[in-house]
Motif scaffolding. Structure first.
Motif, PDB file in Angstrom:
ATOM      1  N   GLU A   1      -2.877   5.479   0.872  1.00 56.52           N
ATOM      2  CA  GLU A   1      -3.836   4.393   1.064  1.00 56.52           C
ATOM      3  C   GLU A   1      -3.886   3.955   2.521  1.00 56.52           C
ATOM      4  OE1 GLU A   1      -3.690   2.190  -3.317  1.00 56.52           O
ATOM      5  OE2 GLU A   1      -2.163   1.725  -1.804  1.00 56.52           O
TER       6      GLU A   1
ATOM      7  N   LYS B   1      -8.170   6.127   8.765  1.00 50.14           N
ATOM      8  CA  LYS B   1      -9.325   7.003   8.978  1.00 50.14           C
ATOM      9  C   LYS B   1     -10.639   6.255   8.821  1.00 50.14           C
ATOM     10  CE  LYS B   1      -6.756  11.076   7.440  1.00 50.14           C
ATOM     11  NZ  LYS B   1      -6.584  12.106   6.378  1.00 50.14           N
ATOM     12  N   ALA B   2     -10.624   5.211   7.987  1.00 49.49           N
ATOM     13  CA  ALA B   2     -11.846   4.438   7.760  1.00 49.49           C
ATOM     14  C   ALA B   2     -12.078   3.381   8.837  1.00 49.49           C
ATOM     15  CB  ALA B   2     -11.778   3.762   6.390  1.00 49.49           C
ATOM     16  N   ASN B   3     -11.061   3.119   9.650  1.00 48.56           N
ATOM     17  CA  ASN B   3     -11.172   2.057  10.659  1.00 48.56           C
ATOM     18  C   ASN B   3     -10.715   2.543  12.033  1.00 48.56           C
ATOM     19  OD1 ASN B   3     -11.771  -0.580   8.964  1.00 48.56           O
ATOM     20  ND2 ASN B   3     -10.202   0.562   7.834  1.00 48.56           N
ATOM     21  N   PRO B   4     -11.377   3.540  12.591  1.00 47.47           N
ATOM     22  CA  PRO B   4     -10.946   4.108  13.880  1.00 47.47           C
ATOM     23  C   PRO B   4     -11.137   3.175  15.067  1.00 47.47           C
ATOM     24  CG  PRO B   4     -13.051   5.032  13.227  1.00 47.47           C
ATOM     25  CD  PRO B   4     -12.559   4.231  12.056  1.00 47.47           C
TER      26      PRO B   4
ATOM     27  N   SER C   1      -5.181  -0.470  13.309  1.00 43.37           N
ATOM     28  CA  SER C   1      -4.879   0.855  12.774  1.00 43.37           C
ATOM     29  C   SER C   1      -3.635   1.447  13.438  1.00 43.37           C
ATOM     30  CB  SER C   1      -6.066   1.793  12.971  1.00 43.37           C
ATOM     31  OG  SER C   1      -7.153   1.397  12.154  1.00 43.37           O
TER      32      SER C   1
ATOM     33  N   ASP D   1     -10.673   5.580  17.848  1.00 43.14           N
ATOM     34  CA  ASP D   1     -11.658   5.471  18.917  1.00 43.14           C
ATOM     35  C   ASP D   1     -10.951   5.434  20.276  1.00 43.14           C
ATOM     36  OD1 ASP D   1     -14.688   4.655  19.400  1.00 43.14           O
ATOM     37  OD2 ASP D   1     -13.452   3.458  20.746  1.00 43.14           O
TER      38      ASP D   1
ATOM     39  N   ASP E   1     -10.509  -0.151  14.935  1.00 42.71           N
ATOM     40  CA  ASP E   1      -9.692  -1.345  14.716  1.00 42.71           C
ATOM     41  C   ASP E   1      -8.307  -1.119  15.322  1.00 42.71           C
ATOM     42  OD1 ASP E   1      -8.308  -3.555  13.858  1.00 42.71           O
ATOM     43  OD2 ASP E   1      -8.856  -3.333  11.741  1.00 42.71           O
TER      44      ASP E   1
ATOM     45  N   LYS F   1      -7.578  10.468  15.938  1.00 40.86           N
ATOM     46  CA  LYS F   1      -8.814  10.106  15.234  1.00 40.86           C
ATOM     47  C   LYS F   1      -9.291   8.704  15.578  1.00 40.86           C
ATOM     48  CE  LYS F   1      -8.485  13.143  11.197  1.00 40.86           C
ATOM     49  NZ  LYS F   1      -7.439  14.032  11.697  1.00 40.86           N
TER      50      LYS F   1
ATOM     51  N   ALA G   1      -5.750   6.558   4.543  1.00 44.83           N
ATOM     52  CA  ALA G   1      -7.191   6.434   4.306  1.00 44.83           C
ATOM     53  C   ALA G   1      -7.756   5.243   5.054  1.00 44.83           C
ATOM     54  CB  ALA G   1      -7.455   6.287   2.807  1.00 44.83           C
ATOM     55  N   GLN G   2      -6.994   4.152   5.136  1.00 50.11           N
ATOM     56  CA  GLN G   2      -7.462   2.963   5.833  1.00 50.11           C
ATOM     57  C   GLN G   2      -7.570   3.217   7.336  1.00 50.11           C
ATOM     58  OE1 GLN G   2      -5.516  -0.668   4.648  1.00 50.11           O
ATOM     59  NE2 GLN G   2      -6.221  -1.783   6.451  1.00 50.11           N
TER      60      GLN G   2
ATOM     61  N   GLN H   1       0.817  -1.203   0.000  1.00 47.81           N
ATOM     62  CA  GLN H   1       0.000   0.000   0.000  1.00 47.81           C
ATOM     63  C   GLN H   1       0.856   1.261   0.000  1.00 47.81           C
ATOM     64  OE1 GLN H   1      -2.319  -1.141   3.581  1.00 47.81           O
ATOM     65  NE2 GLN H   1      -4.103  -0.639   2.360  1.00 47.81           N
TER      66      GLN H   1
END
Length: 221
Positions: A22, A28-31, A36, A61, A33, A59, A25-26, A18
């Motif tokens: 990329e 930010k899309a999986n806060p 991350s 959780d 997980d 960003k 972006a991953q 990646q």
């Protein structure tokens, strides 16, 4: 691309294909997980940008940030924040090759390159001839090097110093990636270095070869 020795937690092999964009972006899309955190570490790579990594971390959780891995990463971020250019260099005291305590403060009043390396690191060894030349050029101009080894065993460390003709001062706590100085300076990849001025202020990070020589010429003119 130069191969670098990095300390990462296990990351799925797909990550290595990646791009940085990329991976960001991953994250930010999986806060929520915990993986991350590994991606953020990968994004930081060899020369991490504190603000960039901290923004990504914030960003995530709260539950992820409160995990053991999250708290460890937060500690790493604090180390990066405390060793940015313009900051006072944290103290280092470890044993030298003779088994005697030696401190960064023993070089007070000089420009000092703190060089994080290890005998088992091929890229560290490849840069040795260049660093030897740099030292020969500037050692009589108020410049010193303090080698901090990430070795675990004394013998290969001492042998590498001798074989590579690294005639400057060397220290280690022989704790491999858990080297206390490395953790304090947020070092998770080697070779890596920090340049400090005679007042103990960090003036540069991760300069090698011609870039390091140019900076020293500028500072020591």
């Amino acid at each position: 691309m130069k191969k670098l020795w990095l300390l990462f937690l296990l990351i799925p092999s797909l990550v290595f294909a990646q791009s940085k964009e990329e991976m960001m972006a991953q994250v930010k899309a999986n806060p929520k997980d915990v993986n991350s955190l590994r991606l953020i570490q990968k994004i930081g790579g060899y020369d991490p940008n504190y603000k960039e990594l901290n923004d990504l971390y914030k960003k995530l959780d709260k539950k992820v940030r409160k995990t053991n891995d999250g708290l460890l990463f937060d500690r790493y971020l604090k180390a990066l924040k405390n060793t940015q250019i313009g900051k006072k260099a944290p103290s280092i005291t470890q044993l030298d090759l003779a088994g005697e305590p030696y401190a960064l403060s023993d070089l007070k009043g000089k420009y000092v390159l703190i060089d994080f390396w290890a005998s088992w690191c091929p890229d560290c060894r490849k840069q040795s001839p260049s660093l030897v030349k740099t030292y020969a050029t500037f050692k009589d101009k108020n410049f010193e090097i303090l080698g901090v080894s990430f070795d675990r065993d004394y013998e290969p460390w001492a042998k590498a110093v001798k074989d590579d003709n690294l005639t400057w001062k060397h220290v280690s706590d022989l704790q491999n990636w858990n080297n206390a100085a490395g953790q304090t300076y947020g070092v998770k990849a080697i070779p890596q270095n920090v340049l400090i001025d005679p007042q103990g202020i960090i003036v540069a990070r991760n300069l090698h070869g011609d870039a390091l020589n140019a900076k020293l010429t500028e500072l020591l003119k």
